[in-house]
Design a protein around this motif. Structure first.
Motif, short mmCIF file in Angstrom:
data_model
loop_
_atom_site.label_atom_id
_atom_site.label_comp_id
_atom_site.label_asym_id
_atom_site.label_seq_id
_atom_site.Cartn_x
_atom_site.Cartn_y
_atom_site.Cartn_z
N GLY A 129 0.93 -1.20 0.00
CA GLY A 129 0.09 0.05 -0.10
C GLY A 129 0.70 1.18 -0.04
N PRO A 130 1.62 1.32 1.00
CA PRO A 130 2.64 2.68 1.09
C PRO A 130 3.52 2.72 -0.26
N GLN A 131 3.83 1.60 -0.78
CA GLN A 131 4.79 1.61 -2.18
C GLN A 131 3.88 2.26 -3.32
N ILE A 132 2.56 1.85 -3.53
CA ILE A 132 1.66 2.24 -4.43
C ILE A 132 1.55 3.88 -4.35
N ALA A 133 1.37 4.24 -2.96
CA ALA A 133 1.39 5.74 -2.65
C ALA A 133 2.46 6.43 -3.34
N GLU A 134 3.60 5.89 -3.14
CA GLU A 134 4.98 6.51 -3.38
C GLU A 134 5.12 6.51 -5.10
N HIS A 135 4.78 5.46 -5.60
CA HIS A 135 4.79 5.31 -7.11
C HIS A 135 3.71 6.46 -7.76
N LEU A 136 2.86 6.62 -6.80
CA LEU A 136 1.64 7.59 -7.55
C LEU A 136 1.83 9.14 -6.88
N ASP A 137 3.04 9.32 -6.03
CA ASP A 137 3.21 10.70 -5.53
C ASP A 137 1.69 11.05 -4.74
N LEU A 138 1.28 10.21 -3.91
CA LEU A 138 -0.06 10.46 -3.33
C LEU A 138 0.20 10.53 -1.90
N PRO A 139 -0.36 11.37 -1.10
CA PRO A 139 -0.47 11.38 0.48
C PRO A 139 -0.99 9.95 1.02
N GLN A 140 -0.46 9.51 2.04
CA GLN A 140 -1.27 8.17 2.66
C GLN A 140 -1.11 8.24 3.97
N ILE A 141 -2.28 7.39 4.66
CA ILE A 141 -2.66 7.21 5.97
C ILE A 141 -2.63 5.59 5.87
N THR A 142 -1.88 5.04 6.93
CA THR A 142 -1.99 3.83 7.04
C THR A 142 -2.68 3.44 8.59
N TYR A 143 -2.84 2.18 8.58
CA TYR A 143 -3.49 1.64 10.06
C TYR A 143 -4.57 2.43 10.33
N VAL A 144 -5.64 2.55 9.33
CA VAL A 144 -6.76 3.28 9.68
C VAL A 144 -7.78 2.38 10.47
N GLU A 145 -8.15 3.09 11.68
CA GLU A 145 -9.10 2.35 12.12
C GLU A 145 -10.54 3.13 12.55
N LYS A 146 -10.49 4.31 11.93
CA LYS A 146 -11.84 4.94 11.83
C LYS A 146 -11.56 5.97 10.61
N LEU A 147 -12.81 6.19 9.85
CA LEU A 147 -12.67 7.25 8.78
C LEU A 147 -13.92 8.02 8.53
N ASP A 148 -13.74 9.20 8.28
CA ASP A 148 -14.65 10.19 8.02
C ASP A 148 -14.40 10.85 6.65
N VAL A 149 -15.34 11.39 5.89
CA VAL A 149 -15.11 12.24 4.70
C VAL A 149 -15.85 13.37 4.97
N GLU A 150 -15.02 14.54 4.76
CA GLU A 150 -15.34 16.13 4.70
C GLU A 150 -14.99 16.86 3.71
N GLY A 151 -16.12 17.09 2.76
CA GLY A 151 -15.88 17.69 1.49
C GLY A 151 -14.82 16.98 0.85
N ASP A 152 -13.91 17.63 0.40
CA ASP A 152 -12.91 16.82 -0.59
C ASP A 152 -11.65 16.47 0.31
N ALA A 153 -11.95 16.04 1.83
CA ALA A 153 -10.83 15.61 2.44
C ALA A 153 -11.44 14.63 3.33
N VAL A 154 -10.50 13.70 3.75
CA VAL A 154 -10.62 12.49 4.76
C VAL A 154 -10.03 12.97 5.92
N ILE A 155 -10.69 12.53 7.00
CA ILE A 155 -10.11 12.46 8.39
C ILE A 155 -10.33 11.01 8.89
#
Length: 261
Positions: A129-155
């Motif tokens: 997963g982290p390597q894919i993010a690096e290949h695509l030059d994306l921000p990454q958040i690992t070990y997610v145990e809770k997720l919310d979406v706020e507009g065009d952002a994730v928390i």
């Protein structure tokens, strides 16, 4: 919202056996499953689909038999499924695997979130997963145990040993899921029917993705498994009987016999 979920079909580790001569896994007759953390990643994507009418595409790399994992994902509610299958992909380590998956994601193009499981139970590297993010030059958040979406952002709550970090970032983003994130759903009868009768799985080869051919498969893998083996079976345990004082005395005697104390 467009979501891509990377999954892996893995052998059920309770049934894994090693060929003593070759040191490789014996896969014949061994049941295969969707990697558990990947099921949590898929479930979270489907929850976002239910809430935001997102489109969910499931992606995997593997042999033709991996279609069964994709069929299960479709039955759970995914919209599209793609199998990356080519002899050129064989023998890939995490680097080559992530390179191949990233190449397919580049071909897909428009996406807001990429979900991956934290790690696969047949490797436990937590690297793809982290390597894919690096290949695509994306921000990454690992070990997610809770997720919310706020507009065009994730928390996200990112699990750590003694708590969590609360992290916010804009999409597009790559997230890796852990078991605490959710409880994966079961496929519905209608979902199973649609997956096996109505929906088709796209099969992409090397010619269908955007990738450097020198960075894939066995030749493109900087790490290789030299040997695999099953640990030696430990001896049976012994239960000490008697009063507390007798148990302690007998334990000390046995520890001295084994020169532990």
């Amino acid at each position: 919202m467009n979501i891509i979920v990377c999954i892996k079909q893995v052998p059920d580790t309770n049934e894994v056996r090693i060929d003593k001569k070759t040191g490789t896994l014996i896969r014949e007759g061994v049941p295969s499953i969707i990697n558990p953390d990947d099921r949590n990643a898929l479930e979270e994507a489907l929850r976002l689909k239910d809430k935001y009418n997102a489109n969910v595409t499931v992606l995997t790399m593997g042999p033709p038999q991996a279609k069964l994992a994709l069929k299960e994902a479709l039955a759970m509610g995914a919209d599209d499924a793609i199998l990356l299958s080519d002899r050129a992909f064989a023998g890939a380590d995490t680097w080559a695997t992530s390179t191949t998956l990233a190449g397919a994601i580049k071909r897909l193009g428009n996406f807001d979130i990429i979900f991956c499981g934290r790690q696969a139970i047949d490797g436990d590297t937590a690297q793809v997963g982290p390597q894919i993010a690096e290949h695509l030059d994306l921000p990454q958040i690992t070990y997610v145990e809770k997720l919310d979406v706020e507009g065009d952002a994730v928390i996200a709550h990112r699990a750590i040993e003694d708590g969590y970090y609360k992290v916010k970032t804009n999409m597009p983003v790559l997230l890796t899921a852990i078991g605490e994130l959710n409880e994966p759903r079961y496929p519905s009868i209608r979902g199973i029917y649609d997956a096996f009768r109505e929906k088709e799985i796209k099969v992409w080869s090397l010619d269908d993705i955007i990738v450097d051919n020198t960075q894939i498969g066995l030749k493109g893998s900087p790490t290789q498994v030299k040997k695999s083996f099953t640990p030696a079976t430990k001896g049976a345990g012994e239960k000490l009987e008697g009063t507390t004082e007798e148990k302690v005395r007998n334990l000390i005697v046995r520890l001295k016999e084994r020169q532990i104390i």
